[in-house]
Scaffold this motif. Structure first.
Motif, PDB file in Angstrom:
ATOM      1  N   ARG A   1      75.606-115.029  57.471  1.00 26.20           N
ATOM      2  CA  ARG A   1      74.878-113.756  57.588  1.00 26.20           C
ATOM      3  C   ARG A   1      75.538-112.878  58.639  1.00 26.20           C
ATOM      4  O   ARG A   1      75.794-113.301  59.765  1.00 26.20           O
ATOM      5  CB  ARG A   1      73.419-113.994  57.963  1.00 26.20           C
ATOM      6  CG  ARG A   1      72.670-112.694  58.234  1.00 26.20           C
ATOM      7  CD  ARG A   1      71.191-112.825  58.163  1.00 26.20           C
ATOM      8  NE  ARG A   1      70.503-111.595  58.518  1.00 26.20           N
ATOM      9  CZ  ARG A   1      70.387-110.529  57.736  1.00 26.20           C
ATOM     10  NH1 ARG A   1      70.917-110.559  56.521  1.00 26.20           N
ATOM     11  NH2 ARG A   1      69.747-109.448  58.132  1.00 26.20           N
ATOM     12  N   PHE A   2      75.811-111.644  58.229  1.00 23.03           N
ATOM     13  CA  PHE A   2      76.321-110.615  59.133  1.00 23.03           C
ATOM     14  C   PHE A   2      75.180-109.644  59.388  1.00 23.03           C
ATOM     15  O   PHE A   2      74.975-108.680  58.640  1.00 23.03           O
ATOM     16  CB  PHE A   2      77.541-109.920  58.516  1.00 23.03           C
ATOM     17  CG  PHE A   2      78.700-110.853  58.292  1.00 23.03           C
ATOM     18  CD1 PHE A   2      79.619-111.085  59.303  1.00 23.03           C
ATOM     19  CD2 PHE A   2      78.856-111.514  57.081  1.00 23.03           C
ATOM     20  CE1 PHE A   2      80.687-111.947  59.113  1.00 23.03           C
ATOM     21  CE2 PHE A   2      79.918-112.377  56.876  1.00 23.03           C
ATOM     22  CZ  PHE A   2      80.838-112.603  57.899  1.00 23.03           C
ATOM     23  N   ALA A   3      74.418-109.949  60.448  1.00 26.77           N
ATOM     24  CA  ALA A   3      73.145-109.265  60.689  1.00 26.77           C
ATOM     25  C   ALA A   3      73.318-107.771  60.928  1.00 26.77           C
ATOM     26  O   ALA A   3      72.483-106.966  60.519  1.00 26.77           O
ATOM     27  CB  ALA A   3      72.426-109.903  61.877  1.00 26.77           C
ATOM     28  N   GLN A   4      74.386-107.367  61.605  1.00 25.88           N
ATOM     29  CA  GLN A   4      74.570-105.946  61.903  1.00 25.88           C
ATOM     30  C   GLN A   4      74.737-105.121  60.640  1.00 25.88           C
ATOM     31  O   GLN A   4      74.355-103.952  60.608  1.00 25.88           O
ATOM     32  CB  GLN A   4      75.781-105.761  62.819  1.00 25.88           C
ATOM     33  CG  GLN A   4      75.610-106.379  64.196  1.00 25.88           C
ATOM     34  CD  GLN A   4      76.860-106.241  65.048  1.00 25.88           C
ATOM     35  OE1 GLN A   4      77.875-105.724  64.596  1.00 25.88           O
ATOM     36  NE2 GLN A   4      76.788-106.714  66.283  1.00 25.88           N
ATOM     37  N   LEU A   5      75.324-105.729  59.611  1.00 27.93           N
ATOM     38  CA  LEU A   5      75.518-105.019  58.338  1.00 27.93           C
ATOM     39  C   LEU A   5      74.409-105.305  57.347  1.00 27.93           C
ATOM     40  O   LEU A   5      74.336-104.650  56.297  1.00 27.93           O
ATOM     41  CB  LEU A   5      76.864-105.415  57.721  1.00 27.93           C
ATOM     42  CG  LEU A   5      78.116-105.161  58.592  1.00 27.93           C
ATOM     43  CD1 LEU A   5      79.352-105.712  57.901  1.00 27.93           C
ATOM     44  CD2 LEU A   5      78.285-103.670  58.864  1.00 27.93           C
ATOM     45  N   GLY A   6      73.551-106.285  57.662  1.00 27.34           N
ATOM     46  CA  GLY A   6      72.501-106.663  56.719  1.00 27.34           C
ATOM     47  C   GLY A   6      73.062-107.347  55.483  1.00 27.34           C
ATOM     48  O   GLY A   6      72.508-107.219  54.389  1.00 27.34           O
ATOM     49  N   ILE A   7      74.175-108.075  55.658  1.00 24.90           N
ATOM     50  CA  ILE A   7      74.859-108.712  54.529  1.00 24.90           C
ATOM     51  C   ILE A   7      74.834-110.224  54.704  1.00 24.90           C
ATOM     52  O   ILE A   7      75.091-110.744  55.797  1.00 24.90           O
ATOM     53  CB  ILE A   7      76.320-108.228  54.423  1.00 24.90           C
ATOM     54  CG1 ILE A   7      76.369-106.734  54.121  1.00 24.90           C
ATOM     55  CG2 ILE A   7      77.084-109.021  53.366  1.00 24.90           C
ATOM     56  CD1 ILE A   7      77.782-106.169  54.106  1.00 24.90           C
ATOM     57  N   THR A   8      74.513-110.924  53.628  1.00 26.82           N
ATOM     58  CA  THR A   8      74.638-112.376  53.579  1.00 26.82           C
ATOM     59  C   THR A   8      75.542-112.711  52.399  1.00 26.82           C
ATOM     60  O   THR A   8      75.241-112.340  51.256  1.00 26.82           O
ATOM     61  CB  THR A   8      73.278-113.060  53.416  1.00 26.82           C
ATOM     62  OG1 THR A   8      72.433-112.699  54.520  1.00 26.82           O
ATOM     63  CG2 THR A   8      73.425-114.572  53.365  1.00 26.82           C
ATOM     64  N   LEU A   9      76.638-113.390  52.677  1.00 30.03           N
ATOM     65  CA  LEU A   9      77.573-113.698  51.593  1.00 30.03           C
ATOM     66  C   LEU A   9      77.933-115.184  51.610  1.00 30.03           C
ATOM     67  O   LEU A   9      77.818-115.866  52.628  1.00 30.03           O
ATOM     68  CB  LEU A   9      78.828-112.827  51.677  1.00 30.03           C
ATOM     69  CG  LEU A   9      79.637-112.799  52.982  1.00 30.03           C
ATOM     70  CD1 LEU A   9      80.579-113.994  53.086  1.00 30.03           C
ATOM     71  CD2 LEU A   9      80.452-111.508  53.059  1.00 30.03           C
ATOM     72  N   THR A  10      78.360-115.649  50.453  1.00 26.59           N
ATOM     73  CA  THR A  10      78.801-117.038  50.315  1.00 26.59           C
ATOM     74  C   THR A  10      80.273-117.113  50.699  1.00 26.59           C
ATOM     75  O   THR A  10      81.125-116.488  50.074  1.00 26.59           O
ATOM     76  CB  THR A  10      78.596-117.531  48.879  1.00 26.59           C
ATOM     77  OG1 THR A  10      77.210-117.428  48.543  1.00 26.59           O
ATOM     78  CG2 THR A  10      79.043-118.976  48.741  1.00 26.59           C
TER      79      THR A  10
END
Length: 961
Positions: A178-187
């Motif tokens: 999870r990249f919280a600053q961007l609001g992105i969760t990727l595999t």
């Protein structure tokens, strides 16, 4: 210019049938049946064609392979029959666990390629390698689980490793980041490939490399500690708890055998114990054998796969992402030097320089009592800590912190969703790194607490690396507990502020006595607030000056470290105090300016007519004798001299500003003492690192210079210049006596000053010979003394006049200011000039008769002031029936001039200079603006003071030059 111009072309811009010709720096066409190579800088044959000749670039000749030998060998020079199909490049391929053989053991090319099966049975346990060209022993987990090189169901194949389903394995991991600053969760591809296998290997086999790799993935996931998650950190915690039987490393409870040390524990309040309970077991000084003392930081580095790389010292800019010279980079670790570095770095450079992330465990090296080298672990405060219910790594409350150990600078790995060889979708960068060195209070030998490294990461969505950039910074701060200093400052402010209230009350009481009023009204309250503003400004000024000089002396002069400078965030109260001092002092200065521009002043002319003259009476045609007129030029002369001394000061303002600037910037270089480092040198090399400015030290050094130079000026002018060259204030008093003119000043309603200028010779309107004779007689004591009282020399007095005297003065003065006039004195038909002239003569006659004790109902007495009256600056006796003339041994009438208010003016100049410098961090600009404001206010004081003088004394403004 046209002959030197070439087109710009990149290798990536060349089409598939073109290659990049490095000799011409342009795209060039490939030959027949050719295409661009993988690198783009040469041509290769198309599938189904073999290479006949090739010298690189386009010098390649291709020939089509026959139908029965459609394949091409791996080197591309021969055709061959492929038994099990072709790759997209037209070369032979073999199934898994088989290797491709194109030549015999002696190198002879086979007409038909062979696919040979690797024997995976017991004794051999072989399988094809990654290139498919040879058989090698298969991975040991396959042998351990299946006694073969096959990992068939129900066994678990993950990350190239085989695990038995019968084993007690950790839960299945979540391969998301999870990249919280961007609001992105990727595999993450890296996590998907290595997370489960690393966890299983670490759990089952205590594989050190696998455990390190698992720890690295936890660090890449920002040390998340969620009880409900099985991400990398969840799996690490699962293994950490389940392997307690293995014991700990170096008696450190948080460092398990075979596992990396990632956390200091999750007990609330543990951070404060780690950072404050134990002192670092060595001491520091600013200098040791005339050499700077270095902080010996050393880091153990690991790659993402968990392999130990090497020990690395931080010198040389290991943690600094911004490029700089080695000397400046190494200055970060000089003890006592506050270091700050920041810059913008392009994303393309980051991707190029940090293709593989490196992980660090940081230590501080020191020598033990026996000379043995030891390491002290440096804790990490990760401001991007994620998924934690109990801890928030923000703010100053250590009880809410979760300290970690391992960190990285750039992560270009976890943000890859596809092939690991392709650019990542998201990268994570350590954009702010701060190493904090905290001094133990009340220790005189340079004892510090364990250092702390604070890191803030920035998530960057990679879109256009060439145009994207990231701001990064690296700093080393030195700090100590400032609570005691704040308490002492608050106590001083409270005590001095209370004394300022009492002093302002005394001033207000004295002001009420001098105004002749005993009623406490709104004006009284307003006046008290003005007095208090000035006194409180002095309180703030004393506190800030004391604070600035204290830090300047004790920080720069110490050998063993006992104090450290406040951080910029800790200087806010200090800056606020300076702002308050300036605001309040500006209010006092404006009030002083207004009061000096509204004083009542009158020049008493003692000259009497000499004989009589014949004068024609207008309208009557007759000639009558009249008293000879008295010359007005002496009055004009005294008025001009008074006008000139209105802005005379005890110092030279221009010299003051230039001298301060000279010592700070031009030659001496005292400004270098304001740098936040341990050096007390006045010169710095351009190649050395320049530490940031300390606002407290800038204020301290500039104020110290201002005060020192001002004191030297005052001593010079009072001891030498005014005694042997020119004393304008004393000369003005002498000039009044020579001119036979006294000066009557009223700064308050019932208080003022009197300069007795009555000539001892009876008259002053005479020729040069008689004037010189009179001065000679006076020098030889052949005439009476100049004083108001017989046989005295006292010419200056503070006067406290009765209410009755003031009313009579105002009654006459009303006509002098041309507002109204008493009917019995003025002829209604007379013009304004004649009325003013008569009023002037009336005032002159009244004041001269008052001085001569003619008006018994408005008489005065002469006495000395009590010592306490002089100290408090007030009068205890109220002039009810008689006015009081207090002997003045000095020249207290200068209180209505700049000369008598030098302290107020100097403090205002210092605070103005300091405010500009704190805002701009530029001594030169502060000096220029300070001199400009001095000149502006001097012009205002001169211009308006001249108008007030003309208005109050009836001296035509045209004669004031």
């Amino acid at each position: 210019a046209r002959a030197s111009s070439v087109p710009l072309q990149h290798p990536a811009s060349c089409a598939t049938d073109l290659y990049f010709d490095s000799s011409r720096l342009t795209c060039a066409p490939c030959g027949a049946h050719q295409r661009q190579s993988a690198g783009g800088s040469s041509c290769v044959c198309e599938p189904g064609y073999r290479m006949v000749s090739g010298n690189g670039g386009f010098s390649v000749t291709c020939e089509k392979c026959p139908e029965n030998m459609s394949g091409v060998t791996q080197d591309g020079w021969n055709c061959i029959t492929c038994p099990k199909g072709l790759t997209l490049e037209g070369k032979c391929k073999c199934p898994n666990n088989e290797i491709l053989v194109e030549r015999s053991i002696d190198g002879i090319l086979l007409t038909k390629a062979l696919c040979i099966h690797c024997n995976g049975s017991e004794q051999s346990f072989s399988a094809s390698d990654a290139s498919g060209s040879r058989c090698v022993r298969c991975e040991k987990t396959f042998i351990h689980v299946s006694k073969s090189c096959d990992c068939s169901s129900p066994n678990i194949l993950t990350g190239g490793l085989c695990f038995s389903a019968q084993e007690s394995l950790p839960p299945k991991g979540v391969a998301t980041v999870r990249f919280a600053q961007l609001g992105i969760t990727l595999t993450s591809t890296w996590f998907l490939k290595n997370l489960q296998s690393s966890a299983f290997s670490c759990w089952l086999y205590s594989n050190v490399t696998a455990c390190q790799a698992l720890g690295n993935m936890c660090v890449m996931n920002m040390n998340s500690l969620s009880s409900s998650s099985t991400d990398a950190c969840g799996l690490f915690q699962y293994i950490f708890i389940g392997t307690a039987r293995l014991g700990v490393v170096h008696s450190i409870a948080y460092w398990r055998h075979n596992l990396p040390w990632l956390y200091y524990g999750d007990q609330p309040g543990l951070a404060s114990q780690v950072l404050e309970k134990n002192h670092f077991p060595t001491t520091f000084s600013f200098k040791e054998r005339d050499k700077d003392v270095k902080l010996q930081f050393i880091a153990a580095s690991f790659d993402a796969a968990g392999n130990f790389l090497k020990w690395q010292r931080l010198e040389g800019g290991i943690l600094q992402l911004c490029p700089d010279t080695e000397t400046k980079l190494d200055a970060a670790y000089t003890f006592g030097t506050t270091y700050q570095q920041s810059c913008k770095i392009s994303v393309s450079k980051i991707l190029l320089d940090f293709a593989n992330p490196i992980f660090y465990d940081l230590f501080l090296e020191y020598n033990g009592d026996n000379g043995q080298q030891h390491l002290w672990a440096v804790p990490v405060l990760n401001l991007n800590l994620q998924y934690n219910e109990k801890f928030v790594n923000q703010g100053s409350n250590m009880n809410n912190w979760l300290l970690t150990r391992r960190f990285f600078l750039v992560d270009t790995l976890s943000g890859k969703e596809t092939d690991l060889g392709k650019p990542p979708r998201v990268i994570r960068i350590a954009s702010e790194i701060t190493i904090s060195i905290r001094l133990v209070s009340h220790m005189q030998r340079g004892t510090i607490y364990p250092p702390l490294i604070t890191i803030a990461y920035t998530d960057v969505l990679v879109q256009n690396p060439e145009t994207q950039s990231v701001m990064v910074s690296f700093s080393v701060n030195y700090e100590m507990d400032q609570s005691e200093a704040r308490i002492q400052t608050d106590v001083a402010l409270g005590v001095l502020g209370g004394l300022a209230v009492l002093w302002s009350l005394l001033k207000t009481a004295g002001w009420k006595r001098r105004t002749g009023s005993s009623i406490i009204d709104l004006q009284t309250v307003f006046k008290f607030l003005l007095f208090y503003a000035g006194d409180l400004a002095n309180v703030f000024f004393i506190i800030t000056v004391g604070t600035g000089i204290y830090w300047l002396v004790f920080f720069k002069a110490q050998q063993f470290v006992s104090v450290l400078l406040p951080l910029p965030s800790q200087e806010e109260d200090f800056v606020t105090y300076i702002g308050c001092a300036f605001s309040l002092k500006a209010l006092q200065f404006l009030q002083l300016l207004i009061s000096q521009l509204t004083i009542d002043v009158f020049f008493i002319d003692w000259e009497r007519p000499k004989g009589k003259v014949l004068k024609a009476v207008e309208g009557e045609g007759v000639i009558k004798s009249a008293a000879a007129p008295v010359s007005i030029w002496r009055t004009y002369f005294i008025a001009n001299e008074w006008n000139e001394i209105q802005t005379v000061r005890k110092i030279n303002p221009l010299f003051q500003v230039l001298a301060v600037l000279f010592f700070l910037e031009v030659v001496v270089g005292f400004s270098n003492l304001a740098l936040m480092d341990a050096s007390s040198s006045l010169t710095r090399s351009s190649e050395s690192y320049i530490a940031p400015w300390s606002r407290i030290l800038r204020f301290g050094i500039s104020v110290a210079l201002w005060i020192a130079i001002a004191i030297l000026q005052v001593i010079y002018f009072s001891v030498l210049y005014e005694r042997f060259v020119e004393d304008k204030i004393s000369q003005f008093v002498d000039l009044c006596c020579v001119s036979n003119i006294s000066v009557f000043l009223l700064s308050h309603n019932c208080f003022g000053y009197y300069i007795h200028g009555r000539s001892v010779h009876g008259h002053a309107d005479t020729n040069m010979e008689e004037m010189n004779m009179n001065l000679k007689r006076e020098a030889e004591n052949l005439c009476s003394q100049r004083g108001l009282l017989p046989n005295t020399d006292g010419q200056t007095f503070q006067i406290s006049i009765s209410r009755k005297m003031r009313l009579h003065y105002d009654w006459i003065h009303g006509t002098l200011t041309r507002k109204h006039g008493p009917a019995r004195l003025l002829d209604s038909s007379a013009n304004t000039f004649e009325q003013s002239t008569r009023a002037y003569n009336t005032m002159n006659k009244f004041l001269s008769s008052f001085i001569d004790h003619v008006h018994k109902e408005m008489d005065y007495i002469v006495k000395d002031k009590l010592l306490l009256e002089r100290i408090l600056g007030m009068e205890f006796m109220e002039p009810i029936e008689k006015s009081i003339f207090y002997n003045d041994e000095g020249h207290s009438f200068s209180d209505v001039l700049y000369y008598g208010n030098e302290t107020t003016l100097l403090i205002f100049d210092i605070l103005f200079f300091s405010i500009v410098d704190l805002a701009s961090q530029n001594f030169v600009l502060a000096a220029i603006l300070t001199y400009l404001q001095q000149e502006i206010f001097r012009f205002i004081r001169n211009t308006l003071g001249q108008k007030n003088l003309a208005s109050k004394t009836l001296v035509d403004e045209r004669f004031l030059i």
